[in-house]
Design a protein around this motif. Structure first.
Motif, mmCIF file in Angstrom:
data_model
loop_
_atom_site.group_PDB
_atom_site.id
_atom_site.type_symbol
_atom_site.label_atom_id
_atom_site.label_comp_id
_atom_site.label_asym_id
_atom_site.label_seq_id
_atom_site.Cartn_x
_atom_site.Cartn_y
_atom_site.Cartn_z
ATOM 1 N N GLY A 258 0.821 -1.217 0.000
ATOM 2 C CA GLY A 258 0.000 0.000 0.000
ATOM 3 C C GLY A 258 0.848 1.258 0.000
ATOM 4 O O GLY A 258 2.031 1.233 0.313
ATOM 5 N N ASP A 259 0.213 2.367 -0.319
ATOM 6 C CA ASP A 259 0.911 3.656 -0.391
ATOM 7 C C ASP A 259 1.529 4.063 0.936
ATOM 8 O O ASP A 259 2.488 4.798 0.987
ATOM 9 N N TYR A 260 0.908 3.606 2.021
ATOM 10 C CA TYR A 260 1.394 4.055 3.325
ATOM 11 C C TYR A 260 2.338 3.046 3.965
ATOM 12 O O TYR A 260 2.600 3.105 5.138
ATOM 13 N N ASP A 261 2.783 2.063 3.192
ATOM 14 C CA ASP A 261 3.650 1.040 3.763
ATOM 15 C C ASP A 261 5.084 1.523 3.782
ATOM 16 O O ASP A 261 5.798 1.484 2.800
ATOM 17 N N MET A 262 5.446 2.034 4.924
ATOM 18 C CA MET A 262 6.650 2.841 5.033
ATOM 19 C C MET A 262 7.850 2.118 5.616
ATOM 20 O O MET A 262 8.931 2.661 5.664
ATOM 21 N N VAL A 263 7.640 0.889 6.063
ATOM 22 C CA VAL A 263 8.757 0.214 6.728
ATOM 23 C C VAL A 263 9.888 -0.082 5.738
ATOM 24 O O VAL A 263 11.063 0.150 6.021
ATOM 25 N N LEU A 264 9.510 -0.564 4.547
ATOM 26 C CA LEU A 264 10.522 -0.841 3.523
ATOM 27 C C LEU A 264 11.322 0.430 3.206
ATOM 28 O O LEU A 264 12.543 0.411 3.091
#
Ligand code: AMP
Ligand code: MG
Length: 406
Positions: A258-264
């Motif tokens: 998703g657009d908010y998947d910021m961990v990567l």
């Protein structure tokens, strides 16, 4: 670049290849239960430490009894009595016997013990009615454990019985691997701490508590770093902070597409070495395994069942290897299905269930409610049943692989 959508086994290998056991420390044996042995336990003594009598009876010289029979009984002179805990004073000479009690050391010169029941005796004399075999009823020194023998190998999880065995071998202190410590970080704009009132769109941070509880069971000290927003820079800072004083970090949330998947994104900021992203299984597809300055970052889905399944299938063996355990493969069993699984399954699936023994056979009863993101299905989970990728609908009675879950 890094591998994407890997098989579970391949992902696990990528993690295990980089994992090393932590250092060792010494603890009093009384505190060793549940720890992992970091030294071989070698016996410094013989157990028993002397030849000993397993019965109440008489120690004698077997050669004195060769001609003994009902008609020609042999009488020997009783010269001493040895209770358990005392050493004999005399040496046996032909024609003599020494009264001996269970656990007492065999007197020198004696070559056999005869039980009370097989004799007639007075205080001064014992009479024997059949020949005694050389060595009969003598428990030889070292029969239980020999001096110099490897009793337990390093890498074993210490059980209460092993604590007692080590104490019996004279180990006051024992070398064990240091307990691992883990930092836990929850990520997601939607998360609020347990005690807060829920505003619209918010949910409570729950998954991390399951993870912390499993880690504690596996001997890891878990510390919660709290909740971070879906912002890569802030997540990167928290990971840096967590790894500065812990052996590894587990994060939840923000690892799908998703657009908010910021961990990567945060791992890229840190210049962490990403080992792989996404695993071909359901639940638990969203997962990143990475290394930063030699320490692991395990980024799990925030979804409670997905987080639990990836923690169990990927995290547990990794943790066990780092904790010094020699055996860290997930235990696998075959079970029969007590329910139908009525859907085709393009992906490999792990279904939580309970283990039921029916007529001596192992069966799996699937959790009744199984929905993506539910907290409920894992509640009573004892085993995870595996539905292979590409399976057709499956009926009750089908045999599948399952993994003991704890
Ligand atoms: P994510 O892994 O961020 O894609 O989240 C997957 C699902 O799990 C979403 O429905 C999230 O709201 C939910 N979720 C994320 N983190 C947690 C958490 N710590 N506790 C409970 N649910 C969570
Ligand atoms: Mg999210």
């Amino acid at each position: 670049m890094f591998p994407e959508r890997v098989e579970l086994e391949d992902g696990l290998n990528l993690l295990l290849l980089q994992a090393h056991p932590t250092e060792a420390e010494e603890v009093p044996v009384a505190q060793a239960d549940g720890r992992v042995l970091a030294e071989d336990i070698i016996s410094k003594e013989n157990i028993p430490p002397f030849d000993r009598s397993p019965y109440d009876g008489y120690a004698l010289i077997a050669a004195d009894t060769v001609h003994a029979s009902q008609d020609t009984p042999v009488s020997l002179k009783v010269i001493e009595e040895v209770p358990a805990g005392y050493a004999p004073v005399h040496r046996l000479n032909p024609g003599q016997a020494i009264k001996i009690l269970t656990g007492a050391p065999v007197p020198s010169g004696a070559t056999a013990i005869v039980k009370y029941e097989d004799t007639n005796f007075t205080e001064k004399e014992v009479t024997i009615f059949s020949p005694c075999r050389e060595g009969s009823n003598i428990v030889p020194l070292g029969e239980d454990v020999r001096e110099g023998e490897l009793v337990v190998e390093k890498g074993r999880l210490i059980s209460p019985a092993l604590v007692g065995l080590m104490a019996g071998l004279g180990y006051e202190r024992v070398r064990v691997y240091r307990r691992l410590s883990a930092a836990l970080l929850s990520t997601g704009d939607e998360l609020v701490p347990i005690g807060e009132t829920l505003q619209p769109g918010k949910i409570r941070n729950s998954s991390i508590y399951t993870i912390a509880s499993y880690l504690e069971r596996w001997g890891v000290k878990a510390s919660m770093l709290g909740i971070e927003k879906d912002q890569a820079q802030r997540i990167a800072e928290k990971i840096r902070e967590g790894l500065s004083d812990h052996d590894f970090i587990i994060t939840t949330g923000g690892v799908s597409v998703g657009d908010y998947d910021m961990v990567l994104e945060s791992l890229k900021i840190l210049e962490a070495k990403i080992l792989f992203w996404k695993v071909k299984m359901k639940p638990g597809m969203a997962f990143v395994g990475a290394l930063w300055k030699g320490k692991f970052i395990l980024a799990l889905s925030g979804n409670p069942s997905a987080a639990a399944v990836s923690l169990f299938m990927l995290g547990k063996p990794l943790i066990q290897k780092m904790a010094g355990m020699k055996e860290y493969a997930t235990e696998e069993i075959r079970v029969k299905m007590l329910d139908d699984f009525p859907k085709k399954s393009p992906s490999r699936r792990f279904l939580p269930g309970t283990l039921e023994i029916v007529d001596g056979e192992a069966w799996i009863r699937f959790a009744r409610k199984q929905g993506n993101g539910m907290l409920n299905p894992m509640r009573d989970c004892e085993i995870l049943g595996e539905i292979k990728a590409g399976s057709p609908p499956m009926t009750k009675g089908s045999i599948i692989r399952a993994y003991r879950f704890f």
